[in-house]
Design a protein around this motif. Sequence first.
Motif, PDB file in Angstrom:
ATOM      1  N   THR A  60     -31.433  46.731  25.365  1.00 45.67           N
ATOM      2  CA  THR A  60     -29.962  47.343  25.811  1.00 45.67           C
ATOM      3  C   THR A  60     -29.439  48.467  25.176  1.00 45.67           C
ATOM      4  N   LEU A  61     -30.167  49.006  24.243  1.00 42.47           N
ATOM      5  CA  LEU A  61     -29.828  50.124  23.567  1.00 42.47           C
ATOM      6  C   LEU A  61     -29.957  51.489  24.705  1.00 42.47           C
ATOM      7  N   ARG A  62     -30.655  51.344  25.552  1.00 41.68           N
ATOM      8  CA  ARG A  62     -30.761  52.156  26.566  1.00 41.68           C
ATOM      9  C   ARG A  62     -29.506  52.672  27.290  1.00 41.68           C
ATOM     10  N   LYS A  63     -28.709  51.693  27.362  1.00 39.85           N
ATOM     11  CA  LYS A  63     -27.489  51.837  28.207  1.00 39.85           C
ATOM     12  C   LYS A  63     -26.152  52.126  27.043  1.00 39.85           C
ATOM     13  N   SER A  64     -26.488  51.898  25.996  1.00 35.85           N
ATOM     14  CA  SER A  64     -25.304  52.072  24.912  1.00 35.85           C
ATOM     15  C   SER A  64     -25.471  53.005  23.764  1.00 35.85           C
ATOM     16  N   LEU A  65     -26.578  53.260  23.205  1.00 35.72           N
ATOM     17  CA  LEU A  65     -26.802  54.129  22.074  1.00 35.72           C
ATOM     18  C   LEU A  65     -26.548  55.541  22.402  1.00 35.72           C
ATOM     19  N   GLN A  66     -25.625  56.246  21.843  1.00 40.78           N
ATOM     20  CA  GLN A  66     -25.317  57.570  21.948  1.00 40.78           C
ATOM     21  C   GLN A  66     -25.406  58.452  20.909  1.00 40.78           C
ATOM     22  N   SER A  67     -25.676  57.950  19.547  1.00 40.60           N
ATOM     23  CA  SER A  67     -25.840  58.571  18.229  1.00 40.60           C
ATOM     24  C   SER A  67     -27.034  57.867  17.568  1.00 40.60           C
ATOM     25  N   LEU A  68     -28.111  58.475  17.043  1.00 45.95           N
ATOM     26  CA  LEU A  68     -29.058  57.775  16.269  1.00 45.95           C
ATOM     27  C   LEU A  68     -29.413  58.714  15.085  1.00 45.95           C
ATOM     28  N   ASP A  69     -29.224  58.084  13.934  1.00 43.45           N
ATOM     29  CA  ASP A  69     -29.628  59.208  12.673  1.00 43.45           C
ATOM     30  C   ASP A  69     -30.855  58.380  12.035  1.00 43.45           C
ATOM     31  N   LEU A  70     -31.903  58.835  11.881  1.00 45.27           N
ATOM     32  CA  LEU A  70     -33.300  58.522  11.432  1.00 45.27           C
ATOM     33  C   LEU A  70     -33.898  59.391  10.256  1.00 45.27           C
ATOM     34  N   SER A  71     -32.941  60.149   9.945  1.00 49.02           N
ATOM     35  CA  SER A  71     -33.399  61.164   8.991  1.00 49.02           C
ATOM     36  C   SER A  71     -33.704  60.889   7.430  1.00 49.02           C
ATOM     37  N   GLN A  72     -34.235  61.175   6.695  1.00 48.22           N
ATOM     38  CA  GLN A  72     -35.022  60.912   5.296  1.00 48.22           C
ATOM     39  C   GLN A  72     -35.671  59.570   5.381  1.00 48.22           C
ATOM     40  N   ASN A  73     -36.606  59.414   6.450  1.00 48.15           N
ATOM     41  CA  ASN A  73     -37.398  58.292   6.326  1.00 48.15           C
ATOM     42  C   ASN A  73     -38.937  58.613   6.464  1.00 48.15           C
ATOM     43  N   LYS A  74     -39.687  58.048   6.786  1.00 47.04           N
ATOM     44  CA  LYS A  74     -41.135  58.487   6.791  1.00 47.04           C
ATOM     45  C   LYS A  74     -41.862  58.307   8.217  1.00 47.04           C
ATOM     46  N   ILE A  75     -41.158  58.578   9.054  1.00 48.56           N
ATOM     47  CA  ILE A  75     -41.617  58.486  10.555  1.00 48.56           C
ATOM     48  C   ILE A  75     -42.531  59.352  10.682  1.00 48.56           C
ATOM     49  N   LYS A  76     -43.700  59.132  11.308  1.00 50.71           N
ATOM     50  CA  LYS A  76     -44.807  60.136  11.717  1.00 50.71           C
ATOM     51  C   LYS A  76     -44.961  60.627  13.147  1.00 50.71           C
ATOM     52  N   ALA A  77     -44.185  59.457  13.867  1.00 49.14           N
ATOM     53  CA  ALA A  77     -44.051  59.742  15.347  1.00 49.14           C
ATOM     54  C   ALA A  77     -43.389  58.955  16.056  1.00 49.14           C
ATOM     55  N   LEU A  78     -42.593  59.310  17.206  1.00 46.52           N
ATOM     56  CA  LEU A  78     -41.757  58.483  17.899  1.00 46.52           C
ATOM     57  C   LEU A  78     -42.519  57.774  19.008  1.00 46.52           C
ATOM     58  N   PRO A  79     -42.423  56.726  19.737  1.00 46.69           N
ATOM     59  CA  PRO A  79     -42.920  56.044  20.888  1.00 46.69           C
ATOM     60  C   PRO A  79     -42.601  57.107  22.105  1.00 46.69           C
ATOM     61  N   ALA A  80     -43.510  57.007  23.153  1.00 44.02           N
ATOM     62  CA  ALA A  80     -43.175  57.564  24.575  1.00 44.02           C
ATOM     63  C   ALA A  80     -41.975  56.982  25.097  1.00 44.02           C
ATOM     64  N   GLN A  81     -42.003  55.691  24.718  1.00 41.95           N
ATOM     65  CA  GLN A  81     -40.715  54.930  25.373  1.00 41.95           C
ATOM     66  C   GLN A  81     -39.317  55.404  24.771  1.00 41.95           C
ATOM     67  N   PHE A  82     -39.420  56.256  23.747  1.00 45.39           N
ATOM     68  CA  PHE A  82     -38.141  56.876  23.113  1.00 45.39           C
ATOM     69  C   PHE A  82     -37.262  57.484  24.005  1.00 45.39           C
TER      70      PHE A  82
END
Length: 403
Positions: free
Chosen positions: A207-229
Amino acid sequence: MRLPCEVSVSSRLLPSAGLRGPGRGARAVVALGKPPGGGGVWLQLRENIEQLFTKFVEEGKATVRLKEPAVDICLSKANVGHLKTFLSAMKLADRGTSEESLPLSTLAPPKASEVEKPKTKMTITSRKDYPFAQSFPYTLEQLQASYCKLPRIDTCILGLKRLRKLDLSHNLIRKLPVTIGDLVSLQELSLQGNLLESFGAALCNSTLRKSLQSLDLSQNKIKALPAQFCQLRELIHLKLDDNDLIRLPFKIGQLSQLRFLSVARNKLPFLPNSFGKLSLESLDLFGNPFEQPNPLAPDIQLKIPLTLWEHSARATINYRLPYSCHVLPSHLCHDLDMSKSCHCGQACLSSFIQTTVTMNLHSVAHTVVLVDNMGSTEAPLLRYFCSLTCYSQFLDRHLQSIR
C-alpha cells in the motif's frame, strides 16, 4: 465497560423544530455498566436500539440510534477493537441478555487521562526513553524513535495504522519487515543512518505505492534498489546519499511526482536511460565516480536475426498488450518488466546496442548541485538502440554536432 472516544449526540427532532444539530464532538468516555446502587443498566438499552451504523467501524467510527429518546449517539476516534467489543455488548443488552451474562461493572466517574485528547505525536531520542515494556498509543500519527539502537522495527510500531510520519533514523536496523507496507496512512518514512542493505520488492508492491511521499534511505549500505521501486509513484522526496549504490532503478523515469532527488556520494558509473524523463526541482549527484561517456565505443549485444522470443516480447511491449503471471510464466513476465526503450520509442529486451552519452542535468532539474569539484553539471546517461539503423542515425547526428 468503558470506551474513550469522541462523542456527539444529535436529536432527530431538531430538524422538525427548525433547529440545527450539534457541532463537533467532545472527548468523553462512554460507559456501559450498572449504576452505583445496582438495579440494572443505567441507560435503558433493552429493546431500545433502533439501529447500529457500523460501516466505518474499521476507522473507529459508529453511530447508535436510540428509539427513546430519539437521538443518535455518534462515536469516533475510538480504538477499533474496543469499539467492536463495546457495540457487541450493546447488541446483547438490546436483546435483553441478563446482566450476569454481560461484562458489566459498577459505573464510576472517568479518569482525567481517559478524556484527554488522544496523543498523536511522540518523539524519542534515546534508548532509555524507548517504551520496551509497553505499547505505543494507537492514536499516534507521527513517531520519531532515533538513537535508540533498535536492531529491528518492533511489531507494536507496525500496528499503528494511523501513522503518517515514521522516523527511525540512526538505529541498527538491518532489514525491513514486509508488514511495514501495512501502514496504510504512511506518507513520510526516514531510515537514515541504519545498516540496511536492501529495500525489498514486496514493499514496493504494498500500500506504500499509494501513500508514501517522502523516503530517506541515506547513510545505509544499499548497493541497488529493485526494479519494482518505481512502483512508488507518489514519491516527491527521495534521499539516497552515502550508500553503496552502483546503479539506480532503470525505470526511475516512471516516478512522475518526484521533485527532490539526492544520491550524493555513491558509486554510480552512469545514469539509467529513463532518467531523462524526470522533472525535478532539486538534484544532487555530487561525489559519484561517473565514467567518461563515449558514444563511439558501444556495447553491442544485438543478435541478428532476432530470436522468436525477442520478436514476440517487443511486439507485446510496443503494442501494449496486457500480460500477467496468470497468463505467462513468471520469469517471462519479469523479462517483459525489464524491457528497455530505444531512442526511437520501440522496445528491446536481450538484443540491443548500448552506449553512454553526455547529459546536462539542468534538462531534468531546476537546481543542480555540482557533480564534482570541477564545476560540472553533466553526467553520463545510458542509452539503448534496438537496431543498427537506430544506432547509425544517432551516430550521424552525434558526429555532426561535434564538427
